[in-house]
Design an enzyme around this catalytic site. Structure first.
Site, PDB file in Angstrom:
ATOM      1  N   MET A  32       0.958  -1.377  -0.056  1.00  0.00           N
ATOM      2  CA  MET A  32      -0.120  -0.058  -0.087  1.00  0.00           C
ATOM      3  C   MET A  32       0.761   1.398   0.030  1.00  0.00           C
ATOM      4  O   MET A  32       0.442   2.011   0.290  1.00  0.00           O
ATOM      5  CB  MET A  32      -1.146  -0.172   1.160  1.00  0.00           C
ATOM      6  CG  MET A  32      -1.901  -1.116   1.078  1.00  0.00           C
ATOM      7  SD  MET A  32      -3.530  -0.782   1.940  1.00  0.00           S
ATOM      8  CE  MET A  32      -2.841  -0.578   3.672  1.00  0.00           C
ATOM      9  N   GLY A  33       2.096   1.027  -0.602  1.00  0.00           N
ATOM     10  CA  GLY A  33       3.160   2.258  -0.487  1.00  0.00           C
ATOM     11  C   GLY A  33       3.388   2.672   0.894  1.00  0.00           C
ATOM     12  O   GLY A  33       3.622   1.957   1.705  1.00  0.00           O
ATOM     13  N   GLY A  74      11.305  -2.726   5.270  1.00  0.00           N
ATOM     14  CA  GLY A  74      10.751  -3.897   5.349  1.00  0.00           C
ATOM     15  C   GLY A  74      10.153  -4.417   3.917  1.00  0.00           C
ATOM     16  O   GLY A  74      10.262  -5.735   3.391  1.00  0.00           O
ATOM     17  N   HIS A  75       9.510  -3.435   3.401  1.00  0.00           N
ATOM     18  CA  HIS A  75       8.964  -3.760   2.064  1.00  0.00           C
ATOM     19  C   HIS A  75      10.216  -4.105   1.089  1.00  0.00           C
ATOM     20  O   HIS A  75      10.064  -5.030  -0.102  1.00  0.00           O
ATOM     21  CB  HIS A  75       8.349  -2.552   1.370  1.00  0.00           C
ATOM     22  CG  HIS A  75       7.048  -1.950   1.987  1.00  0.00           C
ATOM     23  ND1 HIS A  75       7.059  -0.918   2.757  1.00  0.00           N
ATOM     24  CD2 HIS A  75       5.851  -2.960   2.229  1.00  0.00           C
ATOM     25  CE1 HIS A  75       5.519  -0.794   3.347  1.00  0.00           C
ATOM     26  NE2 HIS A  75       5.123  -2.050   3.065  1.00  0.00           N
ATOM     27  N   GLY A 132       5.141  -9.913   4.350  1.00  0.00           N
ATOM     28  CA  GLY A 132       5.930  -9.832   5.561  1.00  0.00           C
ATOM     29  C   GLY A 132       5.192 -10.369   6.810  1.00  0.00           C
ATOM     30  O   GLY A 132       3.930 -10.317   7.075  1.00  0.00           O
ATOM     31  N   GLN A 172      -2.756 -12.012   8.646  1.00  0.00           N
ATOM     32  CA  GLN A 172      -3.043 -11.772   7.232  1.00  0.00           C
ATOM     33  C   GLN A 172      -2.277 -12.796   6.276  1.00  0.00           C
ATOM     34  O   GLN A 172      -3.041 -13.525   5.415  1.00  0.00           O
ATOM     35  CB  GLN A 172      -2.378 -10.300   6.608  1.00  0.00           C
ATOM     36  CG  GLN A 172      -2.470 -10.248   5.073  1.00  0.00           C
ATOM     37  CD  GLN A 172      -2.239  -8.758   4.865  1.00  0.00           C
ATOM     38  OE1 GLN A 172      -2.985  -7.846   4.954  1.00  0.00           O
ATOM     39  NE2 GLN A 172      -1.013  -8.527   4.437  1.00  0.00           N
ATOM     40  N   VAL A 200      11.361  -6.778   9.428  1.00  0.00           N
ATOM     41  CA  VAL A 200      12.553  -6.244   9.374  1.00  0.00           C
ATOM     42  C   VAL A 200      12.354  -4.959  10.357  1.00  0.00           C
ATOM     43  O   VAL A 200      11.364  -4.651  10.594  1.00  0.00           O
ATOM     44  CB  VAL A 200      12.861  -5.573   8.071  1.00  0.00           C
ATOM     45  CG1 VAL A 200      14.110  -4.564   8.152  1.00  0.00           C
ATOM     46  CG2 VAL A 200      12.972  -6.728   6.956  1.00  0.00           C
ATOM     47  N   SER A 242       7.281   0.104   9.900  1.00  0.00           N
ATOM     48  CA  SER A 242       5.793  -0.257   9.641  1.00  0.00           C
ATOM     49  C   SER A 242       5.557   1.397   8.777  1.00  0.00           C
ATOM     50  O   SER A 242       6.108   2.247   9.344  1.00  0.00           O
ATOM     51  CB  SER A 242       4.935  -0.099  10.703  1.00  0.00           C
ATOM     52  OG  SER A 242       3.538   0.099  10.153  1.00  0.00           O
ATOM     53  N   SER A 243       4.514   1.604   7.641  1.00  0.00           N
ATOM     54  CA  SER A 243       4.508   2.593   7.142  1.00  0.00           C
ATOM     55  C   SER A 243       3.783   3.711   8.180  1.00  0.00           C
ATOM     56  O   SER A 243       4.025   4.888   8.073  1.00  0.00           O
ATOM     57  CB  SER A 243       3.455   2.480   5.982  1.00  0.00           C
ATOM     58  OG  SER A 243       3.833   1.445   4.777  1.00  0.00           O
TER      59      SER A 243
END
Length: 293
Positions: A30-31, A36-37, A147, A153, A176, A185-186
């Site tokens: 989700m950007g 981590g991403h 992740g 999820q 991460v 986290s975002s």
């Protein structure tokens, strides 16, 4: 790297690689990308010929409109990071492109969605499933990467794959963390400097819980984690919730079977056991997990 905004462009870009038997990977995001991403992309890069990364804030998985409105959107920076990570395609569609028709699909996941996040975020996992089904249909990946911070999820996605009978390997990748232990986290970018400085206490508490599990019962460890977080104090008034007069407001901490996600009562109840936690800190909802067995 190609930046693609439409379904037609995406399908055209993938047609030749697919015809040539190239393996295609999908990393759904989700950007507001962070390391981590990028670790998911690096893993996908080593295991596949083509890496597609979706950047799409999926409105139908948010049951809280305010949370959707506040979710960080940093598309330009995201695309720069994706290019540096050697992704092949950044798929950045609009809501209208993803959902040209009203969404009526509803997915159910039985017991694995009836715990932890499920009761607290009605419709969330169905919304996740809808967007993933759409992405799976468009990309037709061999593998998809997620992740482990969003541990529940991953279980839901694996169940989805079974329901729709798609031959996709779901690859779960380790969390991460920042040097101080906070799970990346975002949502972390919404933390004030003071909140960011104290947020690592969540993971430190989980680490201590693993040590305590060697001599304490499941129930004792659960109680200890919740009490510890509720009793963390700060001299910085900006961190204090005026309703609870605490710094951390744990929403839940569950110790569960790592396959069924059902709560365990004894450490001997399952070969694999994890602890999953959600904590509010200055209005930001942070999640984390740790493995006990």
């Amino acid at each position: 790297m190609k930046i693609i905004n439409t379904v037609a462009e995406l399908q055209a870009a993938l047609a030749t690689p697919r015809q040539n038997g190239k393996s295609i990977a999908l990393v759904p995001t989700m950007g507001a990308l962070h390391e981590g991403h990028l670790s998911l992309i690096h893993r996908a890069r080593t295991e596949n010929d083509i890496v597609v990364v979706s950047v799409f804030v999926n409105p139908i998985q948010f049951n809280n409109p305010e949370d959707l409105a506040k979710y960080p959107r940093t598309v330009d920076a995201d695309c720069q990071k994706l290019a540096s990570a050697q992704a092949d395609i950044a798929f950045v569609p609009s809501v209208e492109e993803m959902y040209p028709q009203p969404v009526n699909d509803v997915y159910h996941f039985g017991p694995i969605e009836e715990v932890m996040e499920g009761p607290r975020r009605p419709g969330h996992f169905s919304g996740v499933a809808v967007v993933l089904r759409r992405l799976f249909d468009l990309v037709q990946p061999v593998r998809a990467y997620f992740g482990e911070k969003d541990f529940q999820q991953i279980a839901v996605v694996r169940n989805l794959i079974e329901q729709i009978h798609y031959p996709i390997e779901i690859v779960a990748c380790p969390i991460v963390r920042a040097d101080d232990g906070l799970a990346l986290s975002s949502r972390n970018m919404r933390l004030s400097p003071a909140a960011r400085a104290i947020a690592p206490r969540i993971y430190a508490t989980l680490q201590s819980a693993v040590e305590r599990s060697k001599t304490a019962s499941v129930a004792e460890v659960k109680e200890w984690v919740l009490d510890t977080l509720r009793n963390i104090n700060s001299d910085d008034a900006t961190l204090i919730n005026p309703d609870t007069h605490t710094v951390f407001d744990p929403e839940y901490f569950e110790i569960v079977n790592d396959t069924t996600l059902q709560p365990v009562n004894e450490w001997s109840d399952a070969d694999g056991i994890v602890g999953c936690i959600t904590v509010w800190l200055t209005g930001v909802r942070l999640i984390d997990m740790i493995r006990f067995r």
